[in-house]
Design a protein around this motif. Structure first.
Motif, PDB file in Angstrom:
ATOM      1  N   ALA A 133       0.862  -1.105   0.086  1.00  0.00           N
ATOM      2  CA  ALA A 133      -0.238  -0.171   0.056  1.00  0.00           C
ATOM      3  C   ALA A 133       0.829   1.243   0.024  1.00  0.00           C
ATOM      4  N   GLU A 134       0.441   2.267  -0.732  1.00  0.00           N
ATOM      5  CA  GLU A 134       1.127   3.570  -0.705  1.00  0.00           C
ATOM      6  C   GLU A 134       0.104   4.563   0.120  1.00  0.00           C
ATOM      7  N   TYR A 135      -1.052   4.195   0.054  1.00  0.00           N
ATOM      8  CA  TYR A 135      -1.841   4.994   1.016  1.00  0.00           C
ATOM      9  C   TYR A 135      -2.678   3.842   2.208  1.00  0.00           C
ATOM     10  N   ALA A 136      -2.665   4.441   3.309  1.00  0.00           N
ATOM     11  CA  ALA A 136      -3.419   3.873   4.333  1.00  0.00           C
ATOM     12  C   ALA A 136      -4.731   4.422   4.747  1.00  0.00           C
ATOM     13  N   VAL A 137      -5.660   3.682   4.957  1.00  0.00           N
ATOM     14  CA  VAL A 137      -7.251   4.238   5.438  1.00  0.00           C
ATOM     15  C   VAL A 137      -6.741   3.487   6.965  1.00  0.00           C
ATOM     16  N   ILE A 138      -7.121   4.165   7.887  1.00  0.00           N
ATOM     17  CA  ILE A 138      -7.176   3.903   9.329  1.00  0.00           C
ATOM     18  C   ILE A 138      -8.616   4.093   9.871  1.00  0.00           C
ATOM     19  N   GLY A 139      -9.180   2.955  10.251  1.00  0.00           N
ATOM     20  CA  GLY A 139     -10.466   3.350  11.126  1.00  0.00           C
ATOM     21  C   GLY A 139     -10.725   1.874  11.707  1.00  0.00           C
ATOM     22  N   PHE A 140     -11.872   1.993  12.850  1.00  0.00           N
ATOM     23  CA  PHE A 140     -11.935   0.922  13.811  1.00  0.00           C
ATOM     24  C   PHE A 140     -13.535   0.688  13.814  1.00  0.00           C
ATOM     25  N   GLY A 141     -13.929  -0.834  14.214  1.00  0.00           N
ATOM     26  CA  GLY A 141     -15.498  -0.786  14.285  1.00  0.00           C
ATOM     27  C   GLY A 141     -16.065  -0.853  13.026  1.00  0.00           C
ATOM     28  N   THR A 142     -17.271  -0.046  12.933  1.00  0.00           N
ATOM     29  CA  THR A 142     -18.084  -0.078  11.652  1.00  0.00           C
ATOM     30  C   THR A 142     -17.536   0.988  10.932  1.00  0.00           C
ATOM     31  N   ALA A 143     -16.751   2.180  11.258  1.00  0.00           N
ATOM     32  CA  ALA A 143     -16.058   2.916  10.163  1.00  0.00           C
ATOM     33  C   ALA A 143     -14.921   1.980   9.505  1.00  0.00           C
ATOM     34  N   GLY A 144     -14.169   1.273  10.270  1.00  0.00           N
ATOM     35  CA  GLY A 144     -13.255   0.378   9.641  1.00  0.00           C
ATOM     36  C   GLY A 144     -13.590  -0.598   8.636  1.00  0.00           C
ATOM     37  N   ARG A 145     -14.876  -0.998   9.007  1.00  0.00           N
ATOM     38  CA  ARG A 145     -15.808  -2.123   8.271  1.00  0.00           C
ATOM     39  C   ARG A 145     -16.223  -1.323   6.933  1.00  0.00           C
ATOM     40  N   VAL A 146     -16.809  -0.341   6.934  1.00  0.00           N
ATOM     41  CA  VAL A 146     -17.176   0.554   5.704  1.00  0.00           C
ATOM     42  C   VAL A 146     -16.033   0.593   4.891  1.00  0.00           C
ATOM     43  N   ALA A 147     -14.894   1.113   5.580  1.00  0.00           N
ATOM     44  CA  ALA A 147     -13.856   1.646   4.895  1.00  0.00           C
ATOM     45  C   ALA A 147     -13.007   0.412   4.129  1.00  0.00           C
ATOM     46  N   SER A 148     -13.365  -0.877   4.603  1.00  0.00           N
ATOM     47  CA  SER A 148     -12.610  -1.891   3.926  1.00  0.00           C
ATOM     48  C   SER A 148     -13.378  -2.195   2.582  1.00  0.00           C
ATOM     49  N   SER A 149     -14.713  -1.948   2.384  1.00  0.00           N
ATOM     50  CA  SER A 149     -15.490  -2.077   1.152  1.00  0.00           C
ATOM     51  C   SER A 149     -14.773  -0.918   0.303  1.00  0.00           C
ATOM     52  N   ILE A 155     -16.302   7.339   1.381  1.00  0.00           N
ATOM     53  CA  ILE A 155     -14.949   6.883   1.616  1.00  0.00           C
ATOM     54  C   ILE A 155     -14.173   6.681   0.394  1.00  0.00           C
ATOM     55  N   LEU A 156     -14.747   6.184  -0.559  1.00  0.00           N
ATOM     56  CA  LEU A 156     -13.926   5.845  -1.848  1.00  0.00           C
ATOM     57  C   LEU A 156     -13.540   7.362  -2.409  1.00  0.00           C
ATOM     58  N   GLY A 157     -14.527   8.008  -2.595  1.00  0.00           N
ATOM     59  CA  GLY A 157     -14.272   9.559  -2.864  1.00  0.00           C
ATOM     60  C   GLY A 157     -12.911  10.148  -2.271  1.00  0.00           C
ATOM     61  N   GLU A 158     -13.154   9.885  -0.927  1.00  0.00           N
ATOM     62  CA  GLU A 158     -11.990  10.473  -0.133  1.00  0.00           C
ATOM     63  C   GLU A 158     -10.509   9.639  -0.465  1.00  0.00           C
ATOM     64  N   ILE A 159     -10.699   8.384  -0.620  1.00  0.00           N
ATOM     65  CA  ILE A 159      -9.631   7.671  -0.974  1.00  0.00           C
ATOM     66  C   ILE A 159      -8.893   8.222  -2.308  1.00  0.00           C
ATOM     67  N   ARG A 160      -9.972   8.414  -3.355  1.00  0.00           N
ATOM     68  CA  ARG A 160      -9.539   8.958  -4.703  1.00  0.00           C
ATOM     69  C   ARG A 160      -8.783  10.339  -4.582  1.00  0.00           C
ATOM     70  N   ARG A 161      -9.299  11.212  -3.549  1.00  0.00           N
ATOM     71  CA  ARG A 161      -8.834  12.477  -3.549  1.00  0.00           C
ATOM     72  C   ARG A 161      -7.518  12.262  -2.941  1.00  0.00           C
ATOM     73  N   VAL A 162      -7.471  11.598  -1.796  1.00  0.00           N
ATOM     74  CA  VAL A 162      -6.017  11.696  -1.049  1.00  0.00           C
ATOM     75  C   VAL A 162      -4.953  11.100  -1.874  1.00  0.00           C
TER      76      VAL A 162
END
Lengths: 374, 258, 83
Positions: free
Chosen positions: A246-262, A340-347
């Motif tokens: 990975a060149e970019y990391a999303v960090i999240g826990f619980g439900t936020a982490g689960r949504v971020a995994s998708s 979150i996908l939108g955020e990942i694209r932006r980042v």
């Protein structure tokens, strides 16, 4: 045993029973009530203790008393109820008796609402009650993980004579998901050597959180701190998806982490080299692994269902090595994977440094999304 | 004073008492109340299965003074803590020792609901009409007109309301098996108080529900009188405001000779 | 023959509160003004003849500082104190 379709709160309660929980003391509060209801059915069936207390204050003090006998005991509540329990939680910590507390978090502050939230991060992770103590905080992200971690919570509570918070949110408490329950553990036949049981054939034992001499209290604080450092060494747990390259990391826990995994999986489909780092022990926080990630990636995006609480812990570890951005939804709003996908694209397309405060930049983006200013 | 003439022991320190000296002020009746509990536990042979719950207040160190297992509760929460213990260790004898600030103010919900549930515990309630540990503030049981450090002009019922009669209130609970108010102001009343404590533990041992003995107690230091004058204050001022009596006695306990 | 007995005062516990002094029906207990306990109180003591070993002093003692004995007479066994 094979997988079956289980409702979150009920599955967590059954997991606690199978881990050897001999006493449940609680008070109804949405969205954790099914936990109490399930216990009210099951505990008497098994000849174990169940009390619906007159308040969360009473419930946690019943837990405190029962915990002094060395038996596995617990409560489950939700954010405002947990606030009320903070008195007893501090006493339990000061007396060094084990207890498991499940918090099915909801939107706040105040009465707030009953929608899923992660707004209790500070309260859970930083202690919440008065005085110098360190609770263990586990944040599972699925029904199965919660089942597994509730068992672990009892083991850790006993091992370290510590409070273990299991934090989930209304999403997980209410959802139905295929999961597998562990077999019923046999109950221990003897009590630990610190527990009260009646002073038969041994000197009396007194369990207390009072150390009237400050030097004695200081030694107690030191003992708790050294135990915590041991916990930090031994008990860090986290999950990762696609982090190897990975060149970019999303960090999240619980439900936020689960949504971020998708969102991470969808971004990978688009060729973005992004991975997910999901802390499971919010305390002890997985600092060592996060340091390694900060050396590996170009940019970090923290995703939470609060105003950026874990964000502070992340930035403290990353120490400016790479830019840390934030995306959160608050008040009981669960972010969609597409957000979150939108955020990942932006980042991933943004090489500029974070301009000042990650929260301030996020607020501007958020106000565009929710179509209004506070 | 001993002689070669044979003698019997009439009284000695109970074995349920520890060897510690108490921190209580001279003449404080907490010591009498503690001693009576220890004597009853000795007589009933309960020491080895007893678990006490200490309060917050002057009796916060009660666990040091008894030779048995003890836990120390948060302010007012002793009945909840005792509930937790009794529910997972139903064979043990579980009792709380609480003062009026602890039980009748901050812990009112806990005591009421322990009684309502018929929680099979014994509660020893020392009512001395004042907050002792914090230095003599107005308590929920402070008498009208009584001067304390937080009612310096005397308790004004227009502003601060009236004293709470806990025993009368708890006796209305169906879950209560034994609710009695006794006093510690002279030898005869102390003997009666001990019998009440005995019956309160008998209530628990027989599984007859919640049991409480309210003990009118003295606080010479914060009442600013001598220990003997404090006992007179109980007899003349407190007993009229808090009538002594058996407010609820389970029939099985009423039959009991102690 | 009138009952007779004696008390022993444990000076570790006695705080000189005088409750036993007032309660004693024979008025034979007083504070010993010539002695100080480790806590700095004048302890109670038997100051005169006439103790019957009735135990009333022990009933009122807040510090369980008293042990009470009674001489055995042939005719009658002393009853236990507070049963």
């Amino acid at each position: 045993m094979s997988k079956q379709l289980l409702k979150g709160n009920e599955a967590f309660a059954e997991a606690a029973i199978r881990a050897g929980c001999e006493g449940f003391f609680g008070y109804p509060i949405t969205p954790s009530t099914e936990f109490l209801e399930y216990m009210s059915r099951r505990m008497p069936e098994l000849g174990r203790a169940f009390v619906q207390a007159e308040s969360e204050v009473a419930a946690i003090n019943m837990v405190y008393g029962a915990a002094c006998t060395g038996k596995r005991v617990m409560t489950a509540s939700s954010s405002p109820g947990i606030s009320l329990m903070m008195e007893g939680i501090s006493y339990i910590a000061g007396t060094e008796v084990p207890a498991v507390i499940v918090n099915v978090m909801r939107g706040g502050p105040g009465l707030g609402n009953i929608a899923p939230s992660q707004g209790d991060y500070y309260q859970m992770v930083k202690g919440g009650g008065h005085g110098d103590y360190f609770p263990i905080v586990l944040a599972p992200a699925s029904v199965q993980e919660a089942i597994d971690y509730i068992s672990l919570a009892f083991d850790l509570a006993d091992k370290y004579r510590s409070i273990v918070h299991v934090v989930v949110d209304g999403n997980m408490g209410q959802m139905m998901e295929p999961a597998e329950l562990p077999p019923m553990r046999p109950l221990p036949k003897t009590a630990p050597d610190w527990a009260v049981s009646g002073a038969k054939g041994r000197p009396p034992r007194a369990l207390s959180s009072i150390y009237i001499n400050p030097y004695d209290e200081e030694i107690t604080n030191l003992r708790l701190l050294k135990r915590w450092l041991e916990i930090e060494k031994n008990e860090v747990r986290y999950a990762e998806i696609e982090m190897e390259d990975a060149e970019y990391a999303v960090i999240g826990f619980g439900t936020a982490g689960r949504v971020a995994s998708s969102a991470v999986r969808a971004a990978r489909q688009e060729g973005i080299k992004v991975g997910l780092f999901r802390p499971i022990t919010l305390a002890p926080f997985p600092k060592q692994r996060l340091k390694e990630i900060a050396r590996q990636v170009k940019r970090i995006l923290v995703v939470e269902m609060n105003s950026g609480m874990m964000l502070d812990d992340v930035t403290a570890v990353v120490q400016g090595r790479v830019p840390v951005e934030f995306y959160g939804r608050m008040g009981g709003v669960t972010p969609f994977p597409d957000e979150i996908l939108g955020e990942i694209r932006r980042v991933a397309s943004n090489a500029a440094p974070v301009n000042g405060n990650a929260r301030e930049e996020w607020i501007q983006r958020l106000e565009t999304i929710i179509g209004g200013q506070a | 004073m001993t002689t070669s003439q044979p003698a019997t022991l009439v009284y000695q320190r109970p074995t349920s008492f520890s060897e510690a000296t108490t921190h209580y002020c001279p003449g404080c009746t907490h010591g009498i109340a503690h001693r009576l509990v220890a004597e009853v536990l000795d007589e009933m042979g309960l020491r080895e299965k007893a678990i006490g719950v200490a309060p917050v207040g002057c009796a916060v160190f009660a666990y040091n003074y008894f030779n048995l297992d003890f836990v120390e509760a948060a302010h007012g929460r002793a009945p909840a803590m005792a509930t937790g213990i009794k529910r997972v260790l139903p064979e043990n004898t579980v009792f709380t020792y609480q003062g009026d600030g602890d039980l009748a103010s901050i812990g009112m919900a806990e005591i009421m609901h322990a009684a309502a549930r018929g929680e099979n515990i014994t509660v020893i309630f020392a009512n001395n009409a004042i907050y002792g540990m914090t230095g003599g503030q107005m308590a929920p049981t402070t008498l009208p007109g009584m001067k304390t450090t937080s009612s310096p002009y005397g308790r004004d019922v227009e502003l601060a309301g009236y004293p709470i009669r806990v025993s009368e209130m708890l006796a209305t609970m169906e879950g209560a098996g034994y609710v009695v108010r006794a006093s510690l102001h002279d030898p005869a009343h102390i003997r009666k108080a001990k019998k009440a404590i005995r019956r309160a533990f008998e209530t628990q041992e027989r599984g007859l529900g919640f049991a409480m003995v309210e003990l009118l107690s003295s606080c010479p230091t914060n009442w600013k009188v001598t220990p003997n004058e404090a006992l007179e204050f109980i007899a003349k001022q407190m007993v009229p405001a808090f009538p002594l009596g058996d407010f609820k006695v389970h029939p099985e306990i009423a039959k009991l000779r102690v | 023959m009138p009952a007779s007995g004696w008390i022993e005062v444990d000076e570790l516990y006695c705080k000189g509160c005088e409750l036993c002094v007032t309660a004693c029906p024979k008025e034979v207990i007083a504070l010993d003004m010539d002695r100080l306990t480790p806590k700095g109180y004048h302890p109670a003591h038997l100051a005169a003849e006439g103790c019957t070993g009735c135990g009333i002093c022990a009933v009122v003692c807040p510090d369980a500082a008293l042990t009470v004995y009674r001489h055995v007479t042939q005719r009658k066994q002393p009853s236990s104190l507070v049963h």
